[in-house]
Design a protein around this motif. Structure first.
Motif, PDB file in Angstrom:
ATOM      1  N   GLY A 126       3.642  10.871  -5.721  1.00 18.77           N
ATOM      2  CA  GLY A 126       4.752  11.536  -6.399  1.00 18.77           C
ATOM      3  C   GLY A 126       4.279  12.626  -7.343  1.00 18.77           C
ATOM      4  O   GLY A 126       5.059  13.514  -7.716  1.00 18.77           O
ATOM      5  N   ALA A 127       2.994  12.569  -7.722  1.00 20.62           N
ATOM      6  CA  ALA A 127       2.422  13.603  -8.585  1.00 20.62           C
ATOM      7  C   ALA A 127       2.553  14.986  -7.972  1.00 20.62           C
ATOM      8  O   ALA A 127       2.582  15.990  -8.691  1.00 20.62           O
ATOM      9  N   VAL A 167      12.721   1.271  -3.291  1.00 20.31           N
ATOM     10  CA  VAL A 167      13.474   2.336  -3.980  1.00 20.31           C
ATOM     11  C   VAL A 167      12.946   2.530  -5.404  1.00 20.31           C
ATOM     12  O   VAL A 167      12.802   3.664  -5.873  1.00 20.31           O
ATOM     13  N   ILE A 168      12.626   1.437  -6.080  1.00 18.61           N
ATOM     14  CA  ILE A 168      12.064   1.532  -7.431  1.00 18.61           C
ATOM     15  C   ILE A 168      10.721   2.250  -7.407  1.00 18.61           C
ATOM     16  O   ILE A 168      10.445   3.108  -8.251  1.00 18.61           O
ATOM     17  N   ALA A 169       9.874   1.911  -6.429  1.00 19.51           N
ATOM     18  CA  ALA A 169       8.583   2.588  -6.302  1.00 19.51           C
ATOM     19  C   ALA A 169       8.782   4.088  -6.126  1.00 19.51           C
ATOM     20  O   ALA A 169       8.099   4.901  -6.771  1.00 19.51           O
ATOM     21  N   CYS A 170       9.724   4.461  -5.281  1.00 19.28           N
ATOM     22  CA  CYS A 170       9.998   5.888  -5.068  1.00 19.28           C
ATOM     23  C   CYS A 170      10.587   6.531  -6.315  1.00 19.28           C
ATOM     24  O   CYS A 170      10.313   7.703  -6.599  1.00 19.28           O
ATOM     25  N   GLY A 171      11.394   5.762  -7.071  1.00 17.57           N
ATOM     26  CA  GLY A 171      11.937   6.283  -8.323  1.00 17.57           C
ATOM     27  C   GLY A 171      10.828   6.629  -9.295  1.00 17.57           C
ATOM     28  O   GLY A 171      10.862   7.679  -9.957  1.00 17.57           O
ATOM     29  N   TYR A 172       9.809   5.771  -9.371  1.00 16.38           N
ATOM     30  CA  TYR A 172       8.670   6.074 -10.247  1.00 16.38           C
ATOM     31  C   TYR A 172       7.815   7.207  -9.674  1.00 16.38           C
ATOM     32  O   TYR A 172       7.184   7.948 -10.432  1.00 16.38           O
ATOM     33  N   GLY A 173       7.800   7.347  -8.353  1.00 14.59           N
ATOM     34  CA  GLY A 173       7.136   8.497  -7.763  1.00 14.59           C
ATOM     35  C   GLY A 173       7.824   9.793  -8.177  1.00 14.59           C
ATOM     36  O   GLY A 173       7.163  10.792  -8.487  1.00 14.59           O
ATOM     37  N   LEU A 174       9.163   9.760  -8.205  1.00 18.39           N
ATOM     38  CA  LEU A 174       9.919  10.929  -8.668  1.00 18.39           C
ATOM     39  C   LEU A 174       9.640  11.200 -10.147  1.00 18.39           C
ATOM     40  O   LEU A 174       9.535  12.366 -10.568  1.00 18.39           O
ATOM     41  N   ILE A 218       0.834  -1.211   0.000  1.00 21.22           N
ATOM     42  CA  ILE A 218       0.000   0.000   0.000  1.00 21.22           C
ATOM     43  C   ILE A 218       0.862   1.252   0.000  1.00 21.22           C
ATOM     44  O   ILE A 218       0.619   2.201  -0.749  1.00 21.22           O
ATOM     45  N   LYS A 219       1.904   1.258   0.836  1.00 19.27           N
ATOM     46  CA  LYS A 219       2.779   2.435   0.903  1.00 19.27           C
ATOM     47  C   LYS A 219       3.530   2.643  -0.417  1.00 19.27           C
ATOM     48  O   LYS A 219       3.714   3.789  -0.852  1.00 19.27           O
ATOM     49  N   SER A 220       3.955   1.556  -1.045  1.00 21.38           N
ATOM     50  CA  SER A 220       4.704   1.685  -2.297  1.00 21.38           C
ATOM     51  C   SER A 220       3.825   2.228  -3.423  1.00 21.38           C
ATOM     52  O   SER A 220       4.259   3.099  -4.186  1.00 21.38           O
ATOM     53  N   ILE A 221       2.596   1.724  -3.525  1.00 22.22           N
ATOM     54  CA  ILE A 221       1.685   2.242  -4.552  1.00 22.22           C
ATOM     55  C   ILE A 221       1.330   3.695  -4.247  1.00 22.22           C
ATOM     56  O   ILE A 221       1.279   4.545  -5.151  1.00 22.22           O
ATOM     57  N   ALA A 222       1.104   3.980  -2.958  1.00 19.42           N
ATOM     58  CA  ALA A 222       0.757   5.349  -2.564  1.00 19.42           C
ATOM     59  C   ALA A 222       1.883   6.327  -2.888  1.00 19.42           C
ATOM     60  O   ALA A 222       1.642   7.444  -3.354  1.00 19.42           O
ATOM     61  N   VAL A 223       3.139   5.891  -2.658  1.00 17.99           N
ATOM     62  CA  VAL A 223       4.254   6.808  -2.878  1.00 17.99           C
ATOM     63  C   VAL A 223       4.448   7.084  -4.370  1.00 17.99           C
ATOM     64  O   VAL A 223       4.917   8.158  -4.753  1.00 17.99           O
ATOM     65  N   ILE A 224       4.071   6.119  -5.223  1.00 16.21           N
ATOM     66  CA  ILE A 224       4.105   6.377  -6.668  1.00 16.21           C
ATOM     67  C   ILE A 224       3.059   7.431  -7.030  1.00 16.21           C
ATOM     68  O   ILE A 224       3.357   8.415  -7.711  1.00 16.21           O
ATOM     69  N   LEU A 225       1.837   7.225  -6.548  1.00 13.26           N
ATOM     70  CA  LEU A 225       0.743   8.143  -6.885  1.00 13.26           C
ATOM     71  C   LEU A 225       0.960   9.531  -6.283  1.00 13.26           C
ATOM     72  O   LEU A 225       0.735  10.549  -6.949  1.00 13.26           O
TER      73      LEU A 225
END
Length: 206
Positions: free
Chosen positions: A88-89, A140-147, A79-86
Motif C-alpha cells: 500500500g506504500a 478488507v481491514i488489511a486493504c484498509g490499512y494498505g490504503l 501472506i497476501k494480507s500482509i503484502a497488501v498492507i506493505l
C-alpha cells in the motif's frame, strides 16, 4: 500502544474508519462488476479460478487433506494480507487492485452459479458465510490499512516546513503502531477462518 491489544485494534478501526469504509466500498464494487460483467470478464477471472482449482485438486491427493487445505488457505491469505498492507506504500494502488479483483472473482462465481441453476442460498450460507464472516472482514481491514499506508506516503510528499514535518512524524509513528497491531490480529483472524474453511466449509461443500 500495547502490541496484541484487541481493544487498540478495535480503536484503530474506528480512527481509520474512512480507509476501512473505502476498502469495503471497493470490494463491494468489485463484486458488482464481477456479477454484472461476468461475460466480459470471463477470460480474466477464469484464469484466477483455474489456478485455484488445480491447487485444490493437488491438495485433495495429500495424505492429510484437511491439514493441507488449512496450511494452504492460511498461508495464502496471511501472506497476501500482509503484502497488501506493505505494498500500500505505493500510493495505495495494490490494495485497490486486490479489492477489485477479489471482489470480481466472488461476484463472477455467484453469478455463474446462478446462471447454471445452482442453489445460491446454499452456496452463500454453506460455501461462503461460515468462514467468510471472519475472512472477508480481515482482508478488507488489511486493504484498509494498505490504503492508510498509501495515504501516509502521499501526505509526506506534500508536507513542507518544520511544523508539518513534526505532525507528519507523529502520524507515521501512530500509523505504524496501528498497522503492526492490526497485522497481528488480521493473521489471528485468518488463522481462525482457515480452520473453519478447511474443516466445516470443506465438509459442507462435499
Amino acid at each position: 500502544m500495547a502490541i496484541l491489544s484487541f481493544w487498540n485494534f478495535i480503536k484503530g478501526l474506528g480512527s481509520n474508519k474512512g480507509y476501512m469504509l473505502s476498502a469495503a466500498v471497493l470490494f463491494i464494487a468489485g463484486i458488482a462488476i464481477g456479477a454484472v460483467r461476468a461475460e466480459d470478464l470471463q477470460q480474466l477471472l477464469l484464469s484466477q479460478l483455474e489456478g485455484l482449482q488445480s491447487v485444490s485438486k493437488s491438495l485433495e491427493q495429500s495424505d492429510h487433506v484437511e491439514l493441507s487445505f488449512f496450511t494452504f488457505i492460511f498461508l495464502n491469505n496471511a501472506i497476501k494480507s500482509i503484502a497488501v498492507i506493505l505494498l500500500g506504500a505505493f500510493f495505495g494502488l495494490a490494495p485497490i487492485g486486490f479489492l477489485l479483483l477479489n471482489g470480481m472473482v466472488l461476484g463472477f462465481v455467484v453469478e455463474v452459479a446462478h446462471r447454471q441453476g445452482e442453489n445460491i442460498t446454499e452456496l452463500i450460507f454453506l460455501g461462503l458465510l461460515p468462514h467468510g464472516i471472519v475472512e472477508l472482514p480481515a482482508i478488507v481491514i488489511a486493504c484498509g490499512y494498505g490504503l492508510k499506508f498509501g495515504g501516509l506516503v502521499i501526505g509526506s510528499l506534500f508536507s513542507l516546513g518544520a511544523g508539518k514535518r513534526d505532525r507528519l512524524a507523529a502520524r507515521w509513528e501512530q500509523g505504524m503502531k496501528e498497522m503492526l497491531n492490526a497485522a497481528i490480529w488480521i493473521v489471528i483472524l485468518l488463522f481462525i477462518a482457515a480452520i473453519i474453511e478447511s474443516t466445516f466449509t470443506y465438509h459442507l461443500l462435499r
